[in-house]
Scaffold this active site. Structure first.
Site, mmCIF file in Angstrom:
data_model
loop_
_atom_site.group_PDB
_atom_site.id
_atom_site.type_symbol
_atom_site.label_atom_id
_atom_site.label_comp_id
_atom_site.label_asym_id
_atom_site.label_seq_id
_atom_site.Cartn_x
_atom_site.Cartn_y
_atom_site.Cartn_z
ATOM 1 N N LEU A 245 -3.403 3.525 4.068
ATOM 2 C CA LEU A 245 -2.304 2.874 4.767
ATOM 3 C C LEU A 245 -1.135 2.570 3.839
ATOM 4 C CD1 LEU A 245 -2.127 2.207 7.729
ATOM 5 C CD2 LEU A 245 -2.602 -0.161 7.173
ATOM 6 N N ALA A 246 -1.448 2.212 2.592
ATOM 7 C CA ALA A 246 -0.384 1.852 1.662
ATOM 8 C C ALA A 246 0.577 3.010 1.440
ATOM 9 C CB ALA A 246 -0.986 1.419 0.330
ATOM 10 N N LYS A 247 0.069 4.214 1.632
ATOM 11 C CA LYS A 247 0.893 5.376 1.309
ATOM 12 C C LYS A 247 1.522 6.011 2.553
ATOM 13 C CE LYS A 247 0.092 5.508 -3.114
ATOM 14 N NZ LYS A 247 -1.045 6.110 -3.772
ATOM 15 N N ARG A 248 1.196 5.448 3.716
ATOM 16 C CA ARG A 248 1.673 6.108 4.931
ATOM 17 C C ARG A 248 3.183 6.015 5.047
ATOM 18 N NH1 ARG A 248 -0.795 4.173 10.203
ATOM 19 N NH2 ARG A 248 -0.106 6.105 11.103
#
Ligand SMILES: [Zn+2]
Length: 280
Positions: A245-248
């Site tokens: 999620l952090a990289k989405r």
């Protein structure tokens, strides 16, 4: 969230973001895990700004991070930023170098790829090219930890993860990692290990994507005579597509949610519930 420690002293945890990008949901989860484990044990939750990444570091983001944590309802104590500790990093590197545990590496990423490096737990495993040749004084050098020499000095080591249990140190999947970068006085591995010791962190919490790094950190603690904490690697928050999620792309930053009037304490509560369903 259950308390993860069984020792007598209240745990000291920390959240240590780098001010080279805004905080997202994955960061919020890491901060919540660290905060809640400290709170559950009557301990302390520290904020440390990891700001040694020169040109990529944006000082104004540190203030944004403090506001983000407050918005999530997480009370913290701030400890000195990494940029105040460069002399400590240099002294530790000098000590390891004097003992023959580091060697200079002038390879570029491309040279490492072309040397047929195998993928490891943390990117490519360095194939050892510079170990077998004299250093070229005209090229900038990083300093790598000679894993075999390190192991010969430390002997077998173990470390304890609150969720995964007892781990035997194994550097085979990591190889000779960089401890002093070409452009910085320390790599993540060296800086975070020294900082956690200096700050008295007794329970290191972070995402499961950094699990393998703890083999290196445990080794450095032994080589440098530092106290050994316990670890708690929490499952990563994944999007519906299974991506971190952090990289989405398009996932709004915490500061954007805050500016839009979202309730931070409620968001924190939702993250706690999601994490419980992941088995933490
Ligand atoms: Zn090299």
């Amino acid at each position: 969230m259950a308390a993860a420690m069984d020792g007598p002293s209240p745990p000291v945890t920390r959240f240590a973001p780098s001010p080279n990008g805004r905080l997202h949901m994955g960061h919020a989860l890491s901060a919540i895990v660290a905060h809640d484990l400290a709170a559950a044990g009557g301990g302390r939750f520290l904020l440390r700004i990891e700001d040694i990444d020169g040109p990529r570091s944006r000082p104004e983001l540190a203030e944004e991070f403090r506001a983000d944590l407050a918005w999530l309802g997480l009370a913290f104590e701030e400890v000195p930023a990494q940029s105040t500790r460069l002399a400590t990093y240099a002294a530790a590197a000098a000590s390891l170098r004097a003992r023959g545990l580091l060697y200079p590496c002038t390879c570029t990423r491309r040279e490492i790829e072309e040397a047929g490096a195998r993928p490891g737990l943390e990117g490519l495993i360095y194939p050892g090219t510079c170990k077998r040749r004299p250093p070229d004084p005209d090229r900038p050098a990083a300093w790598r930890l000679d894993a075999n020499k390190a192991l010969a000095e430390t002997g077998p080591l173990v470390w304890e993860d609150a969720l995964a249990g007892r781990q035997a140190v194994d550097l085979a999947g990591l190889g000779d990692v960089v401890l002093v970068r070409k452009d910085l006085p320390a790599s993540y591995h060296l800086a975070v290990t020294l900082d956690d010791a200096a700050d008295g962190v007794t329970l290191v919490t972070r995402g499961a994507d950094l699990f393998a790094a703890s083999h290196i950190h445990r080794t450095l603690q032994s080589l440098l005579g530092l106290p050994v904490p316990r670890w708690h690697h929490h499952p990563l928050l994944l999007g519906p597509d299974g991506e971190k999620l952090a990289k989405r792309r398009g996932s709004p930053a915490l500061a954007e949610r805050r500016a839009a009037g979202e309730d931070g304490a409620m968001l924190a509560q939702q993250l706690r519930l999601q994490q419980l369903s992941l088995g933490t």
